[in-house]
Design a protein around this motif. Structure first.
Motif, PDB file in Angstrom:
ATOM      1  N   GLU A   1       0.916  -1.384   0.027  1.00 24.02           N
ATOM      2  CA  GLU A   1       0.033  -0.003   0.259  1.00 24.02           C
ATOM      3  C   GLU A   1       0.935   1.257   0.124  1.00 24.02           C
ATOM      4  O   GLU A   1       1.488   1.828   1.168  1.00 24.02           O
TER       5      GLU A   1
ATOM      6  N   SER B   1       9.160  10.791  -0.425  1.00 25.11           N
ATOM      7  CA  SER B   1       9.966  11.617   0.665  1.00 25.11           C
ATOM      8  C   SER B   1      11.466  10.892   0.085  1.00 25.11           C
ATOM      9  O   SER B   1      11.538   9.956  -0.328  1.00 25.11           O
TER      10      SER B   1
ATOM     11  N   ASP C   1      -6.977   6.609  -8.983  1.00 27.79           N
ATOM     12  CA  ASP C   1      -7.307   5.632  -8.184  1.00 27.79           C
ATOM     13  C   ASP C   1      -6.955   4.168  -8.766  1.00 27.79           C
ATOM     14  O   ASP C   1      -6.383   3.269  -8.136  1.00 27.79           O
TER      15      ASP C   1
ATOM     16  N   LYS D   1       2.501   9.752  -4.264  1.00 27.69           N
ATOM     17  CA  LYS D   1       1.683  10.727  -4.291  1.00 27.69           C
ATOM     18  C   LYS D   1       2.524  11.914  -3.337  1.00 27.69           C
ATOM     19  O   LYS D   1       2.564  13.193  -3.993  1.00 27.69           O
ATOM     20  N   LYS D   2       3.269  11.599  -2.716  1.00 26.43           N
ATOM     21  CA  LYS D   2       3.957  12.476  -1.458  1.00 26.43           C
ATOM     22  C   LYS D   2       5.132  12.006  -1.129  1.00 26.43           C
ATOM     23  O   LYS D   2       5.447  11.569  -0.134  1.00 26.43           O
TER      24      LYS D   2
ATOM     25  N   GLU E   1       0.180   4.388  -1.943  1.00 25.36           N
ATOM     26  CA  GLU E   1      -0.217   5.284  -2.382  1.00 25.36           C
ATOM     27  C   GLU E   1       0.269   6.808  -1.836  1.00 25.36           C
ATOM     28  O   GLU E   1       0.534   7.572  -2.812  1.00 25.36           O
ATOM     29  N   GLU E   2       0.455   6.798  -0.700  1.00 28.61           N
ATOM     30  CA  GLU E   2       1.060   7.907  -0.191  1.00 28.61           C
ATOM     31  C   GLU E   2       2.458   8.277  -0.655  1.00 28.61           C
ATOM     32  O   GLU E   2       2.891   9.301  -0.889  1.00 28.61           O
ATOM     33  N   GLN E   3       3.047   7.081  -0.420  1.00 32.77           N
ATOM     34  CA  GLN E   3       4.691   7.329  -1.146  1.00 32.77           C
ATOM     35  C   GLN E   3       4.879   7.604  -2.410  1.00 32.77           C
ATOM     36  O   GLN E   3       5.608   8.495  -2.969  1.00 32.77           O
TER      37      GLN E   3
END
Length: 131
Positions: A20, A29, A54, A26-27, A22-24
């Protein structure tokens, strides 16, 4: 539930959670969980340039999950002795390894999770030697 089934079911939870991302995506680090794999500025910029939907996130996560599952399967094949290590080319027959349930009164050995990170450098050296 027996320990082996509990372990295998937990592996599936780990695979799902690890896929999972998605956060990595879209944003992103620069710093990942292990310094050796930190992203470059160009890699971060390339991710930021993407228009993730999605559906594209779902597809990427399925691909990642499939690859993680494949990695565990390959590792378990080595443990079971039904596949052979490819980097070492000696005359010893590979018969596999056996993981066993711990008992409270056993002395502590080196932890496999620590050895994974420590062995990375040996693997990298061997892998580069074979190129």
């Amino acid at each position: 539930m027996d320990s082996k089934q509990l372990f295998l079911r937990e592996i599936h939870s780990i695979i799902k959670e690890s896929s999972e991302i998605e956060e990595q995506l879209k944003k992103p680090s620069k710093e990942l969980s292990w310094e050796e794999f930190n992203l470059t500025k160009n890699e971060i910029s390339a991710l930021n340039d993407q228009d993730f939907t999605d559906e594209s996130i779902s597809a990427i996560e399925k691909i990642v999950r499939d690859n993680i599952m494949g990695a565990f399967h390959s590792a378990f094949c080595l443990l079971d002795g039904v596949s052979d290590p490819v980097l070492e080319n000696d005359d010893n027959m590979w018969i596999g390894l056996k993981l066993a349930e711990k008992h409270e009164d056993e002395e502590e050995e080196d932890f496999l999770h620590d050895e994974l990170y420590n062995s990375y450098w040996d693997w990298q050296e061997l892998n580069n030697k074979h190129k």
